[in-house]
Design a protein around this motif. Sequence first.
Motif, PDB file in Angstrom:
ATOM      1  N   ALA A   3      47.093  54.179  86.860  1.00  0.00           N
ATOM      2  CA  ALA A   3      47.497  54.357  88.248  1.00  0.00           C
ATOM      3  C   ALA A   3      47.605  53.001  88.935  1.00  0.00           C
ATOM      4  O   ALA A   3      46.857  52.061  88.623  1.00  0.00           O
ATOM      5  N   ARG A   4      48.545  52.907  89.855  1.00  0.00           N
ATOM      6  CA  ARG A   4      48.591  51.720  90.698  1.00  0.00           C
ATOM      7  C   ARG A   4      47.387  51.742  91.628  1.00  0.00           C
ATOM      8  O   ARG A   4      46.857  52.798  91.974  1.00  0.00           O
ATOM      9  N   LYS A   5      46.959  50.569  92.064  1.00  0.00           N
ATOM     10  CA  LYS A   5      45.794  50.475  92.939  1.00  0.00           C
ATOM     11  C   LYS A   5      46.215  50.015  94.329  1.00  0.00           C
ATOM     12  O   LYS A   5      46.889  48.990  94.479  1.00  0.00           O
ATOM     13  N   LEU A  29      49.308  58.151  99.713  1.00  0.00           N
ATOM     14  CA  LEU A  29      49.144  57.157  98.657  1.00  0.00           C
ATOM     15  C   LEU A  29      48.639  57.804  97.374  1.00  0.00           C
ATOM     16  O   LEU A  29      49.154  57.527  96.283  1.00  0.00           O
ATOM     17  N   ARG A  30      47.660  58.674  97.502  1.00  0.00           N
ATOM     18  CA  ARG A  30      47.111  59.329  96.304  1.00  0.00           C
ATOM     19  C   ARG A  30      48.142  60.239  95.649  1.00  0.00           C
ATOM     20  O   ARG A  30      48.245  60.287  94.420  1.00  0.00           O
ATOM     21  N   GLU A  31      48.911  60.943  96.473  1.00  0.00           N
ATOM     22  CA  GLU A  31      49.950  61.818  95.918  1.00  0.00           C
ATOM     23  C   GLU A  31      51.025  61.037  95.178  1.00  0.00           C
ATOM     24  O   GLU A  31      51.716  61.585  94.321  1.00  0.00           O
ATOM     25  N   THR A 232      55.585  47.347  91.371  1.00  0.00           N
ATOM     26  CA  THR A 232      56.083  48.556  90.700  1.00  0.00           C
ATOM     27  C   THR A 232      55.287  48.900  89.449  1.00  0.00           C
ATOM     28  O   THR A 232      54.947  50.043  89.206  1.00  0.00           O
ATOM     29  N   VAL A 233      54.955  47.901  88.667  1.00  0.00           N
ATOM     30  CA  VAL A 233      54.233  48.129  87.416  1.00  0.00           C
ATOM     31  C   VAL A 233      52.889  47.432  87.499  1.00  0.00           C
ATOM     32  O   VAL A 233      52.818  46.232  87.811  1.00  0.00           O
ATOM     33  N   SER A 234      51.831  48.172  87.245  1.00  0.00           N
ATOM     34  CA  SER A 234      50.493  47.582  87.294  1.00  0.00           C
ATOM     35  C   SER A 234      50.343  46.585  86.156  1.00  0.00           C
ATOM     36  O   SER A 234      50.751  46.843  85.029  1.00  0.00           O
TER      37      SER A 234
END
Length: 235
Positions: A3-5, A29-31, A232-234
């Motif tokens: 997940a992104r943070k 944000l969580r959704e 975009t990408v962690s």
Amino acid sequence: MTARKALVVRGGWDGHRPVEATDMFLPFLRENGFDVQVEDSNEIYADESVMEQVDLIVQSVTMSSISAEALKGLRRAVERGTGMAGWHGGIADSYRNSSDYLQLIGGQFATHPSKHPDSCAGDESDNFLCYTVDLTDLGREHEIMAGLEDFTLRTEQYWVLTDDLNDVLATTTHPVQPYHPWHRPIVSPTVWTRQWGAGRIFVATPGHSLVVLRDINVRTIIERGMLWASRTVSE
């Protein structure tokens, strides 16, 4: 894929309701796949081990101050690709004494003009004006503003000092009034984006109250702005 943070930093002047305001956006944000960390102090910015994992900073800290170590950490994170987003004084009027912060954000609240003196009641409503948010040509083509049209608000109309590194997606015009000292209409940005190193910055000046943040146009712009700003990408 992990997940992104998102790091939500809130505090400062309580008149902008930083806790309640940011709470409105935590479910969104969580959704959208973010692991959300909430902090009540900007000193978290000085913790490099935390910041190197952050994809998006959402800040709601009006006025207040920031230490040299925290500011260095914030700038370093954005330069390396962490996105930053916020609204109203929580990002555009955060640390008035820090020129390096103002350079990072690209705009600083100067004032919000008031009503005619004879109409002032001596409370915050003195600064609530009916004004139009006008999309720029760039804004009409940008994913943050897609499908939106010019709209009106009745709230504080921010007069912002800014620079040319911003990509302005919407503006507002402060008219000439006989009870104000300026002599020609002043156009101020209301929504802008900014590239800083590898990072993206998003700012919307509406957002004085929870009522304004619930406006469908304002909320849509902020939600899209947060997604746009995020890495975009962690890593």
